[in-house]
Design a protein around this motif. Structure first.
Motif, PDB file in Angstrom:
ATOM      1  N   PRO A 135      34.412  45.685  40.496  1.00  0.00           N
ATOM      2  CA  PRO A 135      35.093  45.809  39.193  1.00  0.00           C
ATOM      3  C   PRO A 135      35.978  47.044  39.101  1.00  0.00           C
ATOM      4  O   PRO A 135      37.012  47.013  38.425  1.00  0.00           O
ATOM      5  CB  PRO A 135      33.930  45.870  38.186  1.00  0.00           C
ATOM      6  CG  PRO A 135      32.749  46.244  38.978  1.00  0.00           C
ATOM      7  CD  PRO A 135      32.948  45.718  40.347  1.00  0.00           C
TER       8      PRO A 135
ATOM      9  N   THR B  33      39.236  46.096  40.829  1.00  0.00           N
ATOM     10  CA  THR B  33      40.006  45.165  39.994  1.00  0.00           C
ATOM     11  C   THR B  33      40.715  45.895  38.864  1.00  0.00           C
ATOM     12  O   THR B  33      41.877  45.618  38.553  1.00  0.00           O
ATOM     13  CB  THR B  33      39.073  44.092  39.421  1.00  0.00           C
ATOM     14  OG1 THR B  33      38.427  43.406  40.499  1.00  0.00           O
ATOM     15  CG2 THR B  33      39.850  43.086  38.594  1.00  0.00           C
ATOM     16  N   SER B  34      40.027  46.847  38.248  1.00  0.00           N
ATOM     17  CA  SER B  34      40.621  47.604  37.150  1.00  0.00           C
ATOM     18  C   SER B  34      41.718  48.548  37.643  1.00  0.00           C
ATOM     19  O   SER B  34      42.783  48.647  37.026  1.00  0.00           O
ATOM     20  CB  SER B  34      39.525  48.389  36.425  1.00  0.00           C
ATOM     21  OG  SER B  34      40.046  49.079  35.318  1.00  0.00           O
TER      22      SER B  34
ATOM     23  N   LYS C 155      45.160  46.948  38.598  1.00  0.00           N
ATOM     24  CA  LYS C 155      46.035  46.525  37.502  1.00  0.00           C
ATOM     25  C   LYS C 155      46.923  47.659  36.978  1.00  0.00           C
ATOM     26  O   LYS C 155      47.843  47.408  36.200  1.00  0.00           O
ATOM     27  CB  LYS C 155      45.192  45.967  36.352  1.00  0.00           C
ATOM     28  CG  LYS C 155      44.448  44.690  36.699  1.00  0.00           C
ATOM     29  CD  LYS C 155      43.617  44.226  35.511  1.00  0.00           C
ATOM     30  CE  LYS C 155      42.856  42.953  35.832  1.00  0.00           C
ATOM     31  NZ  LYS C 155      42.023  42.507  34.677  1.00  0.00           N
TER      32      LYS C 155
ATOM     33  N   SER D 202      41.143  52.840  33.784  1.00  0.00           N
ATOM     34  CA  SER D 202      40.141  52.211  34.640  1.00  0.00           C
ATOM     35  C   SER D 202      38.776  52.112  33.975  1.00  0.00           C
ATOM     36  O   SER D 202      37.814  51.666  34.615  1.00  0.00           O
ATOM     37  CB  SER D 202      40.001  52.985  35.952  1.00  0.00           C
ATOM     38  OG  SER D 202      39.519  54.298  35.720  1.00  0.00           O
TER      39      SER D 202
ATOM     40  N   PRO E 214      37.538  50.013  31.779  1.00  0.00           N
ATOM     41  CA  PRO E 214      36.893  48.684  31.824  1.00  0.00           C
ATOM     42  C   PRO E 214      36.144  48.437  33.126  1.00  0.00           C
ATOM     43  O   PRO E 214      35.065  47.858  33.135  1.00  0.00           O
ATOM     44  CB  PRO E 214      38.079  47.721  31.665  1.00  0.00           C
ATOM     45  CG  PRO E 214      39.094  48.495  30.913  1.00  0.00           C
ATOM     46  CD  PRO E 214      38.952  49.910  31.388  1.00  0.00           C
ATOM     47  N   GLY E 215      36.715  48.904  34.244  1.00  0.00           N
ATOM     48  CA  GLY E 215      36.028  48.764  35.521  1.00  0.00           C
ATOM     49  C   GLY E 215      34.803  49.641  35.605  1.00  0.00           C
ATOM     50  O   GLY E 215      33.781  49.248  36.191  1.00  0.00           O
TER      51      GLY E 215
ATOM     52  N   ASP F 201      38.381  45.998  26.086  1.00  0.00           N
ATOM     53  CA  ASP F 201      39.175  45.827  27.308  1.00  0.00           C
ATOM     54  C   ASP F 201      38.364  45.276  28.473  1.00  0.00           C
ATOM     55  O   ASP F 201      38.813  45.309  29.607  1.00  0.00           O
ATOM     56  CB  ASP F 201      39.786  47.174  27.734  1.00  0.00           C
ATOM     57  CG  ASP F 201      40.801  47.674  26.742  1.00  0.00           C
ATOM     58  OD1 ASP F 201      41.481  46.813  26.129  1.00  0.00           O
ATOM     59  OD2 ASP F 201      40.919  48.886  26.575  1.00  0.00           O
ATOM     60  N   LEU F 202      37.161  44.779  28.212  1.00  0.00           N
ATOM     61  CA  LEU F 202      36.314  44.313  29.295  1.00  0.00           C
ATOM     62  C   LEU F 202      36.753  42.959  29.830  1.00  0.00           C
ATOM     63  O   LEU F 202      36.420  42.578  30.932  1.00  0.00           O
ATOM     64  CB  LEU F 202      34.861  44.219  28.834  1.00  0.00           C
ATOM     65  CG  LEU F 202      34.127  45.561  28.718  1.00  0.00           C
ATOM     66  CD1 LEU F 202      32.717  45.332  28.218  1.00  0.00           C
ATOM     67  CD2 LEU F 202      34.120  46.298  30.029  1.00  0.00           C
TER      68      LEU F 202
END
Length: 311
Positions: free
Chosen positions: A197, A200-201, A204, A232, A234-235, A309-310
């Motif tokens: 995760p 991924t964050s 972006k 970052s 959310p990650g 933002d999750l």
């Protein structure tokens, strides 16, 4: 032709009925698509939870059977003798989550911003160890942390084990059968759940934002603190949840890499379920306490951290 006229043409009213009496058609397609998932959740999530709750207030044994007597004292028996196991589970899971974040963030950052054409390969290397059995990976750490291994030899030569032993992390000149060994095994097993995760964050984030930070005379650390870290989050939140939740229920690492003084709740539940003829009610009560406690902690964390933002 107007959109209203097109709608009226495509969905004409019934014969003899005024336009205002038309009823919209019900679309059952979403419900049909949700049905398999709902059945799965009912059979393998809701039913087991209700079964555990019911078993937690029963009395009896394997020989005479168990009866629902609403014996709430089982919850007292599930807490008083096992408070150390709850404490160990909490300490090990928090320590694992913090260490996974400290180790996983730089790895995810490097892959996202410095990986270039090797990003896919580097992410594959992160995931590949998970293809091996969880049990085999944990047993491998018994060899890595063995007394005659190079890890213990290096730690002894650097006098690190003397410090960790005084802190209670290791035992004497041994790493195995200690809290430190348990945490090492957990960090290794759950680190991919943190890195994925985070990557991924970070992936972006628009690199032009970092360039703008540098143009505004921000140093590398300031750019990370003011731009990269907030974007970052959310990650970070997702990774900590994906690490903490399975870590707090894990007992394989404590059983294989720990000692009698590093017992966790999972070991006690296994003992009550498999080795005591009358242990089902108390073991079920411990399971319910762990589920409710974990849910409360996660909800408090999500509420504090924010969830907008999750997704």
């Amino acid at each position: 032709m107007s959109s209203t006229a097109l709608l009226d043409k495509s969905d004409p009213p019934a014969a003899g009925a005024p336009p205002e009496d038309r009823k919209p058609r019900r679309n059952f397609t979403p419900w049909v698509l949700l049905l398999p998932g709902l059945l799965w959740l009912i059979l393998f999530f809701l039913v087991p939870i209700l079964t555990s709750v019911s078993a937690s207030v029963q009395t009896g044994n394997f020989d005479d059977g168990f009866k629902l007597t609403w014996h709430w004292a089982n919850y007292v028996d599930a807490v008083k003798p096992y408070w150390r196991q709850y404490l160990h589970s909490g300490i090990f899971s928090v320590a694992t989550t913090v260490l996974c974040l400290a180790l996983g963030y730089p790895v995810a950052y490097f892959i996202a911003f410095k990986g270039g054409k090797w990003k896919s390969l580097l992410m594959a290397l992160v995931i590949v160890p998970s293809f091996t059995s969880f049990l085999i990976r944990t047993i491998a750490w018994k060899t890595i942390l063995a007394d005659n291994g190079f890890v213990v030899r290096i730690l002894n030569d650097l006098y690190i084990l003397k410090i960790t032993s005084k802190l209670g992390i290791t035992v004497g000149t041994h790493v195995l059968a200690s809290p430190g060994a348990v945490v090492c095994g957990m960090v290794y097993n759950f680190l991919p759940f943190m890195i994925l995760p985070l990557y991924t964050s970070l992936e972006k984030i628009d690199p032009r934002l970092l360039e703008a930070g540098n143009d505004l005379y921000c140093g590398t650390f300031q750019t990370w603190r003011r731009i990269t870290l907030p974007l970052s989050m959310p990650g970070v939140i997702g990774g900590t949840l994906l690490t903490f939740i399975p870590a707090i229920g894990d007992y394989i690492n404590a059983q294989l890499l720990g000692n009698a003084n590093t017992g966790v709740v999972g070991q006690s539940i296994e003992n009550l379920f498999l080795r005591k003829t009358d242990g089902y009610p108390v073991g079920s009560a411990m399971s319910v306490i762990m589920m409710v406690g974990t849910l409360v902690l996660v909800m408090m964390y999500i509420r504090k951290a924010g969830t907008e933002d999750l997704i």
